[in-house]
Design an enzyme around this catalytic site. Structure first.
Site, short mmCIF file in Angstrom:
data_model
loop_
_atom_site.label_atom_id
_atom_site.label_comp_id
_atom_site.label_asym_id
_atom_site.label_seq_id
_atom_site.Cartn_x
_atom_site.Cartn_y
_atom_site.Cartn_z
N GLY A 333 0.85 -1.19 0.00
CA GLY A 333 0.00 0.00 0.00
C GLY A 333 0.88 1.24 0.00
N LYS A 334 0.22 2.37 -0.13
CA LYS A 334 0.97 3.63 -0.15
C LYS A 334 0.39 4.58 0.87
CE LYS A 334 2.18 3.21 -4.98
NZ LYS A 334 1.29 2.74 -6.04
N ALA A 336 1.09 8.62 2.82
CA ALA A 336 1.47 9.95 2.38
C ALA A 336 2.99 10.10 2.29
CB ALA A 336 0.90 10.98 3.34
N PHE A 337 3.72 9.24 3.00
CA PHE A 337 5.17 9.45 3.05
C PHE A 337 5.97 8.30 2.45
CE2 PHE A 337 3.28 11.93 6.46
CZ PHE A 337 3.79 13.18 6.17
N ASP A 459 -4.55 10.41 14.76
CA ASP A 459 -4.85 10.23 13.33
C ASP A 459 -5.58 8.90 13.13
OD1 ASP A 459 -4.95 10.71 10.63
OD2 ASP A 459 -2.87 10.17 10.24
N1 LIG Z 1 1.89 -3.88 8.76
C1 LIG Z 1 1.20 -3.90 7.61
N2 LIG Z 1 0.71 -5.05 7.12
C2 LIG Z 1 -0.02 -5.06 5.98
N3 LIG Z 1 -0.31 -3.97 5.24
C3 LIG Z 1 0.15 -2.78 5.66
C4 LIG Z 1 0.92 -2.68 6.86
N4 LIG Z 1 1.22 -1.37 7.05
C5 LIG Z 1 0.65 -0.71 6.03
N5 LIG Z 1 0.01 -1.54 5.19
C6 LIG Z 1 -0.71 -1.18 3.96
O1 LIG Z 1 -0.10 -0.05 3.41
C7 LIG Z 1 -1.03 1.05 3.36
C8 LIG Z 1 -0.28 2.33 3.62
O2 LIG Z 1 0.09 2.38 4.97
P1 LIG Z 1 0.64 3.70 5.67
O3 LIG Z 1 0.62 3.48 7.13
O4 LIG Z 1 1.90 4.11 5.06
O5 LIG Z 1 -0.30 4.79 5.12
P2 LIG Z 1 -1.74 5.31 5.48
O6 LIG Z 1 -1.97 5.16 6.92
O7 LIG Z 1 -2.73 4.72 4.54
O8 LIG Z 1 -1.60 6.79 5.05
P3 LIG Z 1 -0.91 7.97 5.79
O9 LIG Z 1 0.46 7.54 6.21
O10 LIG Z 1 -0.92 8.97 4.73
O11 LIG Z 1 -1.82 8.28 6.94
C9 LIG Z 1 -2.08 0.71 4.40
O12 LIG Z 1 -3.30 1.34 4.14
C10 LIG Z 1 -2.15 -0.81 4.27
O13 LIG Z 1 -2.97 -1.16 3.19
#
Ligand SMILES: Nc1ncnc2c1ncn2[C@@H]1O[C@H](COP(=O)(O)OP(=O)(O)OP(=O)(O)O)[C@@H](O)[C@H]1O
Length: 613
Positions: A333-334, A336-337, A459
């Site tokens: 996944g992606k 913001a950073f 958040d």
């Molecule tokens: N530990 C993990 N296991 C499985 N998937 C993950 C994990 N961490 C993140 N992801 C996937 O990656 C995506 C991006 O995670 P990330 O925490 O970077 O961003 P976010 O929370 O969606 O956005 P932001 O950082 O902008 O608030 C998540 O929505 C999820 O789908």
């Protein structure tokens, strides 16, 4: 209300998924603009009389909430006096919602999995889109395979061994169907990801941590296809602008899907190559604190927060990383950073002595060009230092911080095979109460623990709630979190500034210079519950110029309440939600009170949340 017989018949077969998706998507765009114009805004159908199953005492409790002082106290008192009236003689808990057999109930229950409420109409585009998105969820046939896959040794190590799971028989196709039918009261089997046993316990069968990737790729393909075709470019905006989904609509607040779609479209235009995506509607901007704010409020920063990230012991050796965590592979996944990738380490000895693979999630911390070193440092510190000091089954386990070959910082976390709650809700349309309640209780347990540890998240949103394949919810993304109280301190430090994603931000953040950060997290949890149950945001932002928020404030004072919350059929649940969404922060219910409320206590949760150390 979408006709569920349409939706059920449109559940796509899983293979070949790519072709099925593209043809559905093309179909959508062929009829795109036209059908979206034909779409009628959803009638504001009220659910079956919400009061029919509610005792007069409950009714008065509900309306009592609208009086300034009673909400929290009432729920807390209700919790203290809670009786076991929700448990039937046979010992099987039977919530009032399931006792009802009204047709509207069954149709709403039928949306358990495979509907996406984008237009709330029967238009062909809506149906096509429903089918496309449903393909990311589970078709019944796939669900059965998935169940066995989920239970395979490959994934079994992701379950938390400390968690006490309700033992459940191995599901078979007929047991899944019959149990699902028992819930949905319909002949069509819809849901393979959530199974309710006869004793009232349940089990989740989730998969697809790459759901976010697939959804955004699907939308990008749609946009790409439309650009190529040169005619349908406006179709996506038309869907977004549809009266029933538009942010400007006065009828219904925006759906989570519309918000996600807008983000993907906007981001894809801005960053054609690998755009960072945050699913939150209007929420891609993360407002970091101005450094002065913390100083002026005398806030004690967490240990080492003033240190530059480089002072954290960082292993620069990439080989060492590969040895420990295996090779980084696909993007999960992606944010913001930066992107989150999956890492696979082979030949790891498990507790039973067998060797298998272990999966990790590795999250990049890119510094934005516009971000100062100080802000970057704060973000990294919050994210890594705070999250690695929290040890609870409902908080994602942070394992390590590394610098990659390019010098970018990367955080290693446990991998959550069920993906995030946001994309689950999008794929499902909305969640039925048993599934949503289970996630909600786990969320609140995580929040209670966090607050007890002196940390607030600031958040909380469905994107930041990860799921394991067996439905354990884990709070992640501590980039905005704060330490509001050290172990040796008696008083808390107030927070300041607006941060997070707008639909989830508490009203006091906009109007107060300083506030207790704990009620802010509770507010977000209330909005998250509503997003799970309705597939929509409650409002774009909790400010007085937001028409939905204004309606809410009005509704709180009136007998009729606020329609989306009134659509929750259980008075106990509505009462808690109104108390969580009390605009006055000091009156807002806290996490422990939620768990002790009548509703909180009756929620059947399939995992026992607890601290890990
Ligand atoms: N530990 C993990 N296991 C499985 N998937 C993950 C994990 N961490 C993140 N992801 C996937 O990656 C995506 C991006 O995670 P990330 O925490 O970077 O961003 P976010 O929370 O969606 O956005 P932001 O950082 O902008 O608030 C998540 O929505 C999820 O789908």
């Amino acid at each position: 209300m979408t006709d569920m017989s349409d939706s059920s018949s449109s559940i796509p077969q899983q293979t070949p998924r790519k072709h099925a998706l593209s043809s559905k998507v093309m179909q959508l765009f062929r009829s795109g603009s036209k059908s979206s114009r034909q779409v009628k805004p959803s009638s504001n159908t009220q659910p079956p009389s919400v009061n029919t199953n509610v005792s007069s005492a409950s009714k008065s409790a509900k309306f009592g909430l609208h009086t300034p002082t009673s909400a929290t106290t009432r729920v807390a008192n209700a919790a203290a006096n809670a009786t076991a009236n929700a448990v039937s003689k046979s010992g099987i808990y039977m919530p009032e919602y399931y006792q009802s057999t009204s047709p509207s109930h069954s149709s709403s229950s039928a949306s358990l999995n495979n509907q996406i409420d984008i237009n709330t109409s029967k238009s062909s585009s809506a149906t096509s889109l429903t089918s496309s998105v449903s393909a990311l969820s589970l078709s019944p046939a796939l669900a059965i395979n998935t169940s066995s896959k989920s239970l395979s040794p490959k994934f079994s190590h992701h379950s938390n061994s400390n968690a006490v799971n309700t033992p459940a028989p191995t599901p078979t196709a007929s047991s899944i169907n019959s149990n699902v039918n028992k819930i949905t009261n319909t002949s069509a089997p819809f849901c393979g990801r959530f199974l309710v046993h006869k004793d009232g316990t349940h089990k989740h069968y989730l998969k697809n941590a790459k759901r976010q990737e697939k959804l955004s790729t699907m939308i990008k393909n749609m946009v790409g296809a439309s650009k190529l075709r040169g005619e349908a470019k406006s179709a996506v905006p038309d869907i977004i602008k549809d009266p029933s989904t538009s942010v400007n609509s006065t009828k219904n607040p925006p759906t989570l899907f519309a918000g996600f779609m807008k983000q993907v479209v906007d981001m894809d235009d801005k960053y054609p190559e690998g755009a960072p995506i945050s699913g939150a509607f209007n929420g891609s901007e993360k407002n970091m604190y101005k450094s002065g704010l913390n100083e002026s409020s005398g806030k004690v920063a967490p240990p080492s927060s003033n240190n530059a990230p480089a002072t954290t012991p960082i292993k620069k050796d990439t080989q060492c990383f590969a040895e420990k965590y295996g090779r980084c592979q696909e993007v999960l996944g992606k944010g913001a950073f930066g992107v989150v990738r999956i890492c696979q380490k082979k030949n790891v000895s498990s507790q039973d002595g067998n060797k298998g693979e272990k999966l990790y999630a590795v999250k990049e911390f890119k510094r934005k060009a516009s971000e100062s070193v100080e802000k970057y440092s704060k973000r990294l510190t919050s994210e890594f230092c705070i999250s690695s000091s929290l040890h609870h089954t409902n908080i994602v386990t942070t394992l390590d911080l590394f610098q990659d070959a390019k010098g970018e910082y990367c955080e290693v976390m446990e991998y959550c095979a069920g993906g995030d709650l946001f994309t689950l809700v999008i794929a499902a349309g909305k969640l039925e109460y048993m599934e949503a309640d289970c996630f909600f209780k786990q969320l609140i347990r995580g929040v209670v623990y966090m607050h007890e540890m002196g940390v607030c998240h600031r958040d909380l949103k469905p994107e930041n709630l990860l799921l394991t394949h067996d439905g354990m919810l884990k709070i992640t993304d501590f980039g905005n979190s704060e330490c509001f109280k050290m172990a040796w301190e008696k008083n808390i430090h107030l927070s300041g500034g607006v941060c997070g994603s707008s639909p989830y931000i508490a009203p006091e953040e906009y109007i107060k210079a300083e506030f207790d950060p704990r009620p802010v997290d509770i507010w977000a949890c209330g909005v998250i519950y509503m997003a799970m149950r309705t597939g929509r945001q409650l409002w774009s932002s909790a400010e007085k110029d937001d028409p939905f928020y204004l309606n809410y404030l009005k509704g709180r004072k009136e007998k009729g309440g606020y329609e989306p919350i009134e659509s929750l059929k259980r008075a106990r649940c509505r009462n808690v939600i109104y108390s969580m969404l009390d605009p006055v922060p000091y009156r807002r219910i806290n996490g422990k009170q939620i768990l002790n409320s009548e509703w909180g206590r009756e929620i059947k949760c399939c995992h026992n949340g607890h601290a890990l150390k």
